[in-house]
Motif scaffolding. Structure first.
Motif, PDB file in Angstrom:
ATOM      1  N   HIS A  25       0.845  -1.185   0.000  1.00 17.62           N
ATOM      2  CA  HIS A  25       0.000   0.000   0.000  1.00 17.62           C
ATOM      3  C   HIS A  25       0.890   1.249   0.000  1.00 17.62           C
ATOM      4  CE1 HIS A  25      -3.732  -2.214   0.833  1.00 17.62           C
ATOM      5  NE2 HIS A  25      -3.009  -2.979   1.641  1.00 17.62           N
ATOM      6  N   VAL A  26       0.311   2.379  -0.334  1.00 18.63           N
ATOM      7  CA  VAL A  26       1.021   3.656  -0.232  1.00 18.63           C
ATOM      8  C   VAL A  26       1.405   3.872   1.235  1.00 18.63           C
ATOM      9  CG1 VAL A  26       0.843   6.149  -0.498  1.00 18.63           C
ATOM     10  CG2 VAL A  26      -0.170   4.631  -2.228  1.00 18.63           C
ATOM     11  N   GLY A  27       2.662   4.220   1.460  1.00 17.11           N
ATOM     12  CA  GLY A  27       3.146   4.430   2.817  1.00 17.11           C
ATOM     13  C   GLY A  27       3.658   3.172   3.491  1.00 17.11           C
ATOM     14  N   GLU A  28       3.490   2.017   2.851  1.00 21.56           N
ATOM     15  CA  GLU A  28       3.986   0.759   3.402  1.00 21.56           C
ATOM     16  C   GLU A  28       5.384   0.515   2.837  1.00 21.56           C
ATOM     17  OE1 GLU A  28       2.477  -3.898   3.896  1.00 21.56           O
ATOM     18  OE2 GLU A  28       1.597  -2.592   2.377  1.00 21.56           O
ATOM     19  N   ASN A  29       6.399   0.690   3.658  1.00 23.94           N
ATOM     20  CA  ASN A  29       7.776   0.656   3.174  1.00 23.94           C
ATOM     21  C   ASN A  29       8.486  -0.651   3.482  1.00 23.94           C
ATOM     22  OD1 ASN A  29       7.979   4.107   4.200  1.00 23.94           O
ATOM     23  ND2 ASN A  29       7.353   3.284   2.215  1.00 23.94           N
ATOM     24  N   GLN A  30       7.742  -1.654   3.906  1.00 16.79           N
ATOM     25  CA  GLN A  30       8.280  -2.994   4.099  1.00 16.79           C
ATOM     26  C   GLN A  30       7.237  -4.006   3.687  1.00 16.79           C
ATOM     27  OE1 GLN A  30       8.859  -4.815   8.118  1.00 16.79           O
ATOM     28  NE2 GLN A  30      11.009  -5.009   7.492  1.00 16.79           N
ATOM     29  N   LEU A  31       7.616  -4.957   2.825  1.00 16.23           N
ATOM     30  CA  LEU A  31       6.700  -5.977   2.330  1.00 16.23           C
ATOM     31  C   LEU A  31       7.263  -7.358   2.636  1.00 16.23           C
ATOM     32  CD1 LEU A  31       6.168  -4.619  -1.303  1.00 16.23           C
ATOM     33  CD2 LEU A  31       4.933  -3.938   0.759  1.00 16.23           C
TER      34      LEU A  31
ATOM     35  N   VAL B 206      16.649   6.624  -2.621  1.00 16.42           N
ATOM     36  CA  VAL B 206      16.812   5.543  -1.656  1.00 16.42           C
ATOM     37  C   VAL B 206      16.901   4.237  -2.447  1.00 16.42           C
ATOM     38  CG1 VAL B 206      15.670   6.729   0.247  1.00 16.42           C
ATOM     39  CG2 VAL B 206      14.312   5.359  -1.346  1.00 16.42           C
ATOM     40  N   LEU B 207      17.039   3.137  -1.711  1.00 20.02           N
ATOM     41  CA  LEU B 207      17.192   1.840  -2.353  1.00 20.02           C
ATOM     42  C   LEU B 207      16.099   0.887  -1.897  1.00 20.02           C
ATOM     43  CD1 LEU B 207      21.050   1.368  -1.934  1.00 20.02           C
ATOM     44  CD2 LEU B 207      19.835   2.064  -4.003  1.00 20.02           C
TER      45      LEU B 207
ATOM     46  N   ASP C  46      12.437  -4.134   1.562  1.00 14.02           N
ATOM     47  CA  ASP C  46      12.562  -3.001   2.471  1.00 14.02           C
ATOM     48  C   ASP C  46      13.033  -1.764   1.719  1.00 14.02           C
ATOM     49  OD1 ASP C  46      12.450  -4.091   5.514  1.00 14.02           O
ATOM     50  OD2 ASP C  46      13.375  -5.595   4.212  1.00 14.02           O
ATOM     51  N   LEU C  47      12.486  -0.623   2.096  1.00 10.96           N
ATOM     52  CA  LEU C  47      12.968   0.662   1.599  1.00 10.96           C
ATOM     53  C   LEU C  47      14.023   1.157   2.592  1.00 10.96           C
ATOM     54  CD1 LEU C  47      12.222   2.506  -0.811  1.00 10.96           C
ATOM     55  CD2 LEU C  47      10.807   3.822   0.771  1.00 10.96           C
ATOM     56  N   VAL C  48      15.274   1.350   2.109  1.00 12.30           N
ATOM     57  CA  VAL C  48      16.382   1.682   3.013  1.00 12.30           C
ATOM     58  C   VAL C  48      17.236   2.794   2.409  1.00 12.30           C
ATOM     59  CG1 VAL C  48      16.510  -0.626   4.032  1.00 12.30           C
ATOM     60  CG2 VAL C  48      17.839  -0.112   1.982  1.00 12.30           C
ATOM     61  N   ASP C  49      18.078   3.396   3.276  1.00 11.83           N
ATOM     62  CA  ASP C  49      19.026   4.392   2.780  1.00 11.83           C
ATOM     63  C   ASP C  49      20.352   3.714   2.449  1.00 11.83           C
ATOM     64  OD1 ASP C  49      20.347   3.927   5.173  1.00 11.83           O
ATOM     65  OD2 ASP C  49      19.778   5.825   6.092  1.00 11.83           O
ATOM     66  N   ALA C  50      21.366   4.509   2.119  1.00 13.05           N
ATOM     67  CA  ALA C  50      22.645   3.968   1.677  1.00 13.05           C
ATOM     68  C   ALA C  50      23.372   3.195   2.762  1.00 13.05           C
ATOM     69  CB  ALA C  50      23.540   5.096   1.163  1.00 13.05           C
ATOM     70  N   GLU C  51      22.989   3.386   4.015  1.00 13.32           N
ATOM     71  CA  GLU C  51      23.618   2.671   5.124  1.00 13.32           C
ATOM     72  C   GLU C  51      22.794   1.472   5.572  1.00 13.32           C
ATOM     73  OE1 GLU C  51      26.601   3.451   6.067  1.00 13.32           O
ATOM     74  OE2 GLU C  51      26.616   5.141   4.663  1.00 13.32           O
ATOM     75  N   GLY C  52      21.702   1.189   4.868  1.00 10.84           N
ATOM     76  CA  GLY C  52      20.869   0.052   5.220  1.00 10.84           C
ATOM     77  C   GLY C  52      19.825   0.340   6.271  1.00 10.84           C
ATOM     78  N   ARG C  53      19.669   1.611   6.634  1.00 15.03           N
ATOM     79  CA  ARG C  53      18.668   1.969   7.644  1.00 15.03           C
ATOM     80  C   ARG C  53      17.289   2.084   7.002  1.00 15.03           C
ATOM     81  NH1 ARG C  53      23.111   5.689   9.203  1.00 15.03           N
ATOM     82  NH2 ARG C  53      22.199   7.096   7.659  1.00 15.03           N
ATOM     83  N   ALA C  54      16.275   1.638   7.744  1.00 16.02           N
ATOM     84  CA  ALA C  54      14.909   1.681   7.233  1.00 16.02           C
ATOM     85  C   ALA C  54      14.477   3.122   6.966  1.00 16.02           C
ATOM     86  CB  ALA C  54      13.957   1.026   8.228  1.00 16.02           C
ATOM     87  N   VAL C  55      13.767   3.320   5.871  1.00 17.96           N
ATOM     88  CA  VAL C  55      13.254   4.630   5.484  1.00 17.96           C
ATOM     89  C   VAL C  55      11.730   4.572   5.477  1.00 17.96           C
ATOM     90  CG1 VAL C  55      13.072   6.313   3.611  1.00 17.96           C
ATOM     91  CG2 VAL C  55      15.273   5.219   4.100  1.00 17.96           C
ATOM     92  N   HIS C  56      11.084   5.599   6.034  1.00 22.31           N
ATOM     93  CA  HIS C  56       9.629   5.669   5.988  1.00 22.31           C
ATOM     94  C   HIS C  56       9.222   6.889   5.172  1.00 22.31           C
ATOM     95  CE1 HIS C  56       5.462   5.190   7.009  1.00 22.31           C
ATOM     96  NE2 HIS C  56       5.404   6.441   7.432  1.00 22.31           N
TER      97      HIS C  56
END
Length: 455
Positions: free
Chosen positions: A98-104, A127-128, A175-185
């Motif tokens: 869904h929109v806003g769901e950054n982990q599946l 982001v990645l 997962d939506l993450v940044d360059a350091e592997g941290r979760a992004v929302h």
């Protein structure tokens, strides 16, 4: 730095040899499989076929065929659509959040090893998208609407197939993450992933296991590598950041192979080392390589100070570039010790009797060995023939750095106990190659150079 620059930089760093002075493997040719540009399907063939049909149409008869339905229908979930095919390859499985769901997460049962994962986002973002199957990383793609310009097929020899066997249900996480592997929302972002048929890796068969090979968890050490014979080996389970075994050396010379699962280190596996420590105090760093060629390319010839013929313990642990122990929960590491084959002993050092480069066999001719306190050893090169020269040290102690200067290259050398070699083209006049101490002060030990000429 934009996202593509980031990915290019990471790929370059993973494929290049790290020349940090604390690295014990300078000059290593770390061969990493290059990402293949996906094929582009030309419309020329289709156009030619259409012309041929028009030329054979029956005069006076109007041909008005109904439009052909899509061969592979697209997949839509939560208002997000994935194409039914990419470059002619069929979508096998799709999923979108869904929109806003950054982990599946979703279930998938692999039916073939000829696949690729393609991630997509609702809007382009710096982001990645990190895709894993049963915890094994299979893709870290850019967060773009078109899935990026390059598709990476999962290698046929990937350790994925050990953790997610064909025909067994597997868990896919995205997962939506940044360059350091941290979760992004991102409350406005929506992500999806498609699993597509992909035969681009089908011409790269996996390394086949042979009798006597040591195999665990999709990683392996060969029983025999050229003239080298395995003396001992150990591979840890996932999350075991230290492993140990013992072996009996037949001479002072050994070759160290290390192995790991680089895909478990998310973005930059070159930041990690497998630190190998022997019972006589000799220490060397290896890489988290995987696969026959990569493991050979990153192997390290070494001189031990302990006596041959007696059991020796060897321990390997995962560290960062500074030597600090680290933990990567999904990672595996391993180490194997090989006997290098027949040796020539001169001045207390064992040298290989023969070496092979580009299919040419070279034989040992002579060596120059000096006390390390002299700080430098030199060799006068032959004339009119190609040659190999080997360089290294024994017992010079920790905190002493070396460097070698060849005729066409120069760079940091191995630490105490480590040896390397370099091949040179024929020379028209005698020249000099050097191996020397460039930092620190040895209190003992030896510096050595050996010459090899075509057999």
């Amino acid at each position: 730095m934009n996202l593509q620059d980031l990915r290019d930089e990471l790929a370059t760093r993973a494929a290049s040899t790290d020349q940090h002075p604390a690295d014990l493997l300078p000059g290593v040719k770390h061969k990493i499989r290059r990402t293949k540009q996906r094929r582009i399907i030309s419309a020329a063939g289709t156009a030619a076929a259409a012309l041929a049909i028009a030329a054979t149409a029956v005069p006076g008869v109007l041909n008005t065929p109904a439009p052909d339905p899509a061969e592979h229908p697209s997949y839509t979930q939560n208002g997000f659509t994935l194409p039914g095919e990419l470059d002619g390859d069929e979508l096998l499985k799709g999923w979108a959040g869904h929109v806003g769901e950054n982990q599946l997460s979703f279930d998938w049962t692999p039916a073939s090893k000829e696949i690729s994962f393609v991630s997509r986002c609702k809007v382009d973002s710096e982001v990645l998208v990190w895709v894993r199957v049963n915890g094994v990383t299979v893709d870290t793609g850019p967060c773009t609407r078109d899935g990026g310009p390059i598709r990476n097929a999962v290698p046929i020899q990937s350790i994925l197939w050990n953790d997610a066997p064909i025909g067994r249900p597997a868990k896919v996480t995205v997962d939506l993450v940044d360059a350091e592997g941290r979760a992004v929302h991102d409350p406005k972002q929506q992500i999806g992933v498609g699993i597509y048929a992909d035969e681009s890796e089908s011409n790269n068969p996996p390394d086949q296991t042979r009798p006597g090979d040591y195999v665990l968890g999709g990683l392996q050490f060969r029983k025999q590598v050229g003239t080298q014979t395995r003396l001992g080996a150990v591979i840890g389970d996932r999350g075991a950041m230290q492993v140990a075994t013992s072996f009996v050396p037949t001479s002072h010379a050994v070759v160290v192979q290390t192995v790991g699962t680089p895909q478990d280190y998310l973005y930059n596996p070159s930041e990690y080392r497998v630190q190998v420590r022997f019972g006589d105090g000799t220490t060397v760093n290896g890489y988290t390589s995987a696969g026959d060629q990569s493991q050979v390319d990153t192997s390290v010839p070494l001189q031990l100070t302990g006596p041959p013929g007696r059991p020796m313990r060897v321990t390997a642990r995962l560290v960062d570039k500074s030597g600090k122990p680290v933990s990567v929960p999904q990672a595996r590491i391993g180490v194997a010790i090989y006997d290098p084959g027949p040796q020539v002993r001169q001045n207390g050092i064992d040298f290989d009797r023969e070496k092979v480069s580009d299919g040419t066999k070279y034989r040992f001719v002579r060596s120059v060995v000096v006390p390390a306190t002299q700080g430098r050893v030199q060799l006068t090169t032959p004339v009119g023939k190609p040659f190999i020269w080997s360089y290294g040290s024994v017992g010079i102690g920790a905190g002493v750095w070396t460097r070698w200067d060849g005729l066409d290259a120069h760079q940091d050398g191995p630490m105490s106990g480590g040896f390397g070699w370099h091949d040179e083209s024929p020379q028209t006049e005698p020249k000099t190659v050097d191996f020397y101490v460039n930092a620190g002060k040895p209190t003992g030990g030896k510096l050595a150079i050996a010459l090899y000429e075509p057999a």
